[in-house]
Design a protein around this motif. Structure first.
Motif, mmCIF file in Angstrom:
data_model
loop_
_atom_site.group_PDB
_atom_site.id
_atom_site.type_symbol
_atom_site.label_atom_id
_atom_site.label_comp_id
_atom_site.label_asym_id
_atom_site.label_seq_id
_atom_site.Cartn_x
_atom_site.Cartn_y
_atom_site.Cartn_z
ATOM 1 N N GLU A 53 0.745 -1.276 -0.001
ATOM 2 C CA GLU A 53 -0.068 0.136 0.036
ATOM 3 C C GLU A 53 0.796 1.177 -0.017
ATOM 4 O O GLU A 53 0.254 2.386 -0.062
ATOM 5 C CB GLU A 53 -0.925 -0.051 1.280
ATOM 6 C CG GLU A 53 -1.969 -1.236 1.330
ATOM 7 C CD GLU A 53 -2.881 -1.258 2.653
ATOM 8 O OE1 GLU A 53 -2.645 -0.091 3.210
ATOM 9 O OE2 GLU A 53 -3.260 -2.197 2.647
ATOM 10 N N VAL A 54 2.195 0.864 0.087
ATOM 11 C CA VAL A 54 2.916 2.467 0.315
ATOM 12 C C VAL A 54 3.056 3.001 -1.105
ATOM 13 O O VAL A 54 3.149 2.211 -2.084
ATOM 14 C CB VAL A 54 4.370 1.704 0.870
ATOM 15 C CG1 VAL A 54 5.447 3.193 0.792
ATOM 16 C CG2 VAL A 54 4.274 1.287 2.107
ATOM 17 N N THR A 55 3.061 4.459 -1.018
ATOM 18 C CA THR A 55 3.150 5.097 -2.517
ATOM 19 C C THR A 55 4.412 5.701 -2.401
ATOM 20 O O THR A 55 5.298 5.808 -1.584
ATOM 21 C CB THR A 55 1.885 6.260 -2.310
ATOM 22 O OG1 THR A 55 2.117 7.178 -1.395
ATOM 23 C CG2 THR A 55 0.681 5.458 -2.231
ATOM 24 N N LEU A 56 4.489 6.292 -3.698
ATOM 25 C CA LEU A 56 5.663 7.218 -3.971
ATOM 26 C C LEU A 56 5.621 8.460 -3.272
ATOM 27 O O LEU A 56 6.534 9.086 -2.604
ATOM 28 C CB LEU A 56 5.783 7.488 -5.422
ATOM 29 C CG LEU A 56 6.464 6.617 -6.449
ATOM 30 C CD1 LEU A 56 6.495 6.799 -7.895
ATOM 31 C CD2 LEU A 56 8.061 6.186 -6.065
ATOM 32 N N ASP A 57 4.508 8.953 -3.122
ATOM 33 C CA ASP A 57 4.191 10.126 -2.246
ATOM 34 C C ASP A 57 4.910 10.084 -0.925
ATOM 35 O O ASP A 57 5.428 10.950 -0.163
ATOM 36 C CB ASP A 57 2.693 10.368 -2.164
ATOM 37 C CG ASP A 57 2.238 11.129 -3.582
ATOM 38 O OD1 ASP A 57 3.127 11.787 -4.323
ATOM 39 O OD2 ASP A 57 1.091 11.187 -3.952
ATOM 40 N N GLU A 58 4.553 8.779 -0.154
ATOM 41 C CA GLU A 58 4.757 8.784 1.190
ATOM 42 C C GLU A 58 6.495 8.660 1.198
ATOM 43 O O GLU A 58 6.909 9.266 2.105
ATOM 44 C CB GLU A 58 4.352 7.319 1.692
ATOM 45 C CG GLU A 58 2.689 7.414 1.930
ATOM 46 C CD GLU A 58 2.381 6.114 2.205
ATOM 47 O OE1 GLU A 58 2.238 5.597 3.547
ATOM 48 O OE2 GLU A 58 1.872 5.330 1.478
ATOM 49 N N GLY A 109 5.706 12.090 -15.275
ATOM 50 C CA GLY A 109 5.108 11.150 -15.894
ATOM 51 C C GLY A 109 5.657 9.924 -15.759
ATOM 52 O O GLY A 109 5.083 8.771 -16.205
ATOM 53 N N ALA A 110 6.890 10.039 -15.502
ATOM 54 C CA ALA A 110 7.924 8.725 -15.439
ATOM 55 C C ALA A 110 7.183 7.620 -14.455
ATOM 56 O O ALA A 110 6.959 8.109 -13.376
ATOM 57 C CB ALA A 110 9.182 9.075 -15.311
ATOM 58 N N ALA A 111 7.365 6.285 -14.859
ATOM 59 C CA ALA A 111 7.199 5.259 -13.748
ATOM 60 C C ALA A 111 8.163 4.279 -14.126
ATOM 61 O O ALA A 111 8.739 3.939 -15.455
ATOM 62 C CB ALA A 111 5.823 4.797 -13.950
ATOM 63 N N MET A 112 8.659 3.361 -13.126
ATOM 64 C CA MET A 112 9.491 2.598 -13.345
ATOM 65 C C MET A 112 9.046 1.452 -14.586
ATOM 66 O O MET A 112 9.613 0.957 -15.283
ATOM 67 C CB MET A 112 10.046 1.550 -12.024
ATOM 68 C CG MET A 112 11.032 0.621 -12.247
ATOM 69 S SD MET A 112 12.735 1.403 -12.714
ATOM 70 C CE MET A 112 13.327 2.125 -11.594
ATOM 71 N N ARG A 157 3.468 -0.465 -5.583
ATOM 72 C CA ARG A 157 2.930 0.846 -6.019
ATOM 73 C C ARG A 157 4.078 1.886 -6.553
ATOM 74 O O ARG A 157 3.851 2.691 -7.461
ATOM 75 C CB ARG A 157 2.136 1.775 -5.037
ATOM 76 C CG ARG A 157 0.633 1.098 -5.123
ATOM 77 C CD ARG A 157 -0.320 1.645 -4.140
ATOM 78 N NE ARG A 157 -0.601 3.218 -4.760
ATOM 79 C CZ ARG A 157 -1.587 3.985 -4.247
ATOM 80 N NH1 ARG A 157 -2.209 3.625 -3.160
ATOM 81 N NH2 ARG A 157 -1.680 5.139 -4.986
ATOM 82 N N THR A 158 5.217 1.656 -5.738
ATOM 83 C CA THR A 158 6.358 2.620 -6.076
ATOM 84 C C THR A 158 7.042 2.108 -7.472
ATOM 85 O O THR A 158 7.728 2.652 -8.060
ATOM 86 C CB THR A 158 7.380 2.488 -4.991
ATOM 87 O OG1 THR A 158 8.100 1.294 -4.931
ATOM 88 C CG2 THR A 158 6.741 2.806 -3.624
ATOM 89 N N VAL A 159 6.665 1.048 -7.943
ATOM 90 C CA VAL A 159 7.115 0.578 -9.575
ATOM 91 C C VAL A 159 6.319 1.100 -10.437
ATOM 92 O O VAL A 159 6.829 1.271 -11.605
ATOM 93 C CB VAL A 159 7.137 -1.110 -9.327
ATOM 94 C CG1 VAL A 159 7.864 -1.613 -10.827
ATOM 95 C CG2 VAL A 159 7.976 -1.665 -8.217
ATOM 96 N N ALA A 162 2.997 6.674 -11.545
ATOM 97 C CA ALA A 162 3.877 7.784 -12.021
ATOM 98 C C ALA A 162 4.274 8.937 -11.175
ATOM 99 O O ALA A 162 3.492 9.348 -10.313
ATOM 100 C CB ALA A 162 2.951 8.341 -13.399
ATOM 101 N N VAL A 163 5.324 9.808 -11.406
ATOM 102 C CA VAL A 163 5.819 10.893 -10.852
ATOM 103 C C VAL A 163 5.249 11.980 -11.477
ATOM 104 O O VAL A 163 5.096 12.085 -12.725
ATOM 105 C CB VAL A 163 7.139 10.826 -10.893
ATOM 106 C CG1 VAL A 163 7.806 12.159 -10.269
ATOM 107 C CG2 VAL A 163 7.951 9.769 -10.099
ATOM 108 N N ARG A 164 4.681 12.880 -10.572
ATOM 109 C CA ARG A 164 3.944 14.110 -10.855
ATOM 110 C C ARG A 164 4.854 15.426 -10.604
ATOM 111 O O ARG A 164 4.979 15.623 -9.321
ATOM 112 C CB ARG A 164 2.500 14.060 -10.537
ATOM 113 C CG ARG A 164 1.602 12.883 -11.404
ATOM 114 C CD ARG A 164 1.655 12.977 -12.678
ATOM 115 N NE ARG A 164 1.015 12.088 -13.284
ATOM 116 C CZ ARG A 164 1.031 11.570 -14.558
ATOM 117 N NH1 ARG A 164 1.732 12.465 -15.488
ATOM 118 N NH2 ARG A 164 0.213 10.605 -14.795
#
Length: 239
Positions: A53-58, A109-112, A157-159, A162-164
């Motif tokens: 459940e962990v996000t890039l935002d966190e 907009g990048a994502a792994m 989710r971190t994989v 997308a980065v905003r």
């Protein structure tokens, strides 16, 4: 005014890793007199109860908190570039310089791997490929064993998220890219050929590429040399 002379160094590890991955480099930097914070990002704790459940935002929020009031030198390895770029975008006034270790700042907009649907990504899933493509070059058997033993699953989710990004001032923050698994010339060439993960190299306007030939984990294979590059960045030295 050179704000990097007293800058805190914040070390962000890549996939599967915690703060422990930076132990040798952090010790060497502290011996140089630097204030160093090595992070274990949210979701990368060995006992995290809800990793998926962990996000890039966190993760980005944790990096921003570690920057303090600034100035700071933000160092990111590998997949740690995604939350680190997001943190840079959110706290650009607190970042004096960035260092990207065998990685690059990402673009909006990048994502792994946006197609991934897995709850987590494990090192075991990638182990054979990493060995085969030379990423683990120069690591000892003991280092490989510790890596495999201590690695934790990467939050899914971190994989795929997308980065905003919104603050274009990030593009003018001085940056050093430490090129290890590939040369600086290769990095530039791959970016120009359209490799998505390296697109940030074409955007950022104050970037220096440095060669440190080894595998993808130089904090273990070349800690002395890596600490020197980071230390020079933190004291405003020019290579």
């Amino acid at each position: 005014m050179d704000t990097t002379a007293s800058a805190r160094i914040v070390l962000v590890p890549g996939f599967w890793l915690g703060a422990w991955a930076w132990d040798d480099v952090a010790r060497l930097l502290r011996e140089q007199g630097h204030d160093v914070v090595a992070l274990t990002l949210p979701g990368l704790e060995p006992d995290h109860p809800a990793r998926g459940e962990v996000t890039l935002d966190e993760q980005a929020d944790a990096i921003v908190a570690a920057l303090g009031d600034g100035p700071a030198v933000l160092v990111a390895h590998s997949g740690g570039a995604l939350p680190a770029t997001l943190a840079l975008d959110r706290a650009v006034d607190r970042v004096a310089r960035t260092v990207w270790v065998d990685t690059a700042p990402v673009v909006d907009g990048a994502a792994m791997d946006a197609s991934s649907t897995a709850d987590v990504l494990t090192l075991d899933e990638r182990w054979d490929d990493e060995l085969a493509d030379g990423s683990m070059r120069d690591l000892t058997d003991a280092q490989l064993a510790e890596f495999r033993e201590r690695a934790v699953p990467q939050p899914g989710r971190t994989v795929r998220d997308a980065v905003r990004l919104a603050d274009e001032r990030r593009l003018d923050v001085p940056a050093t890219v430490v090129c290890t698994a590939y040369s600086a010339a290769d990095y530039r060439s791959y970016a120009e050929q359209g490799v998505p993960f390296l697109a940030g190299l074409l955007e950022h306007r104050a970037m220096t590429l440095v060669d440190l030939p080894t595998g993808h984990w130089p904090m273990w294979s070349r800690p002395v040399e890596l600490a020197q590059v980071i230390g020079e960045a933190a004291t405003g030295a020019r290579r």
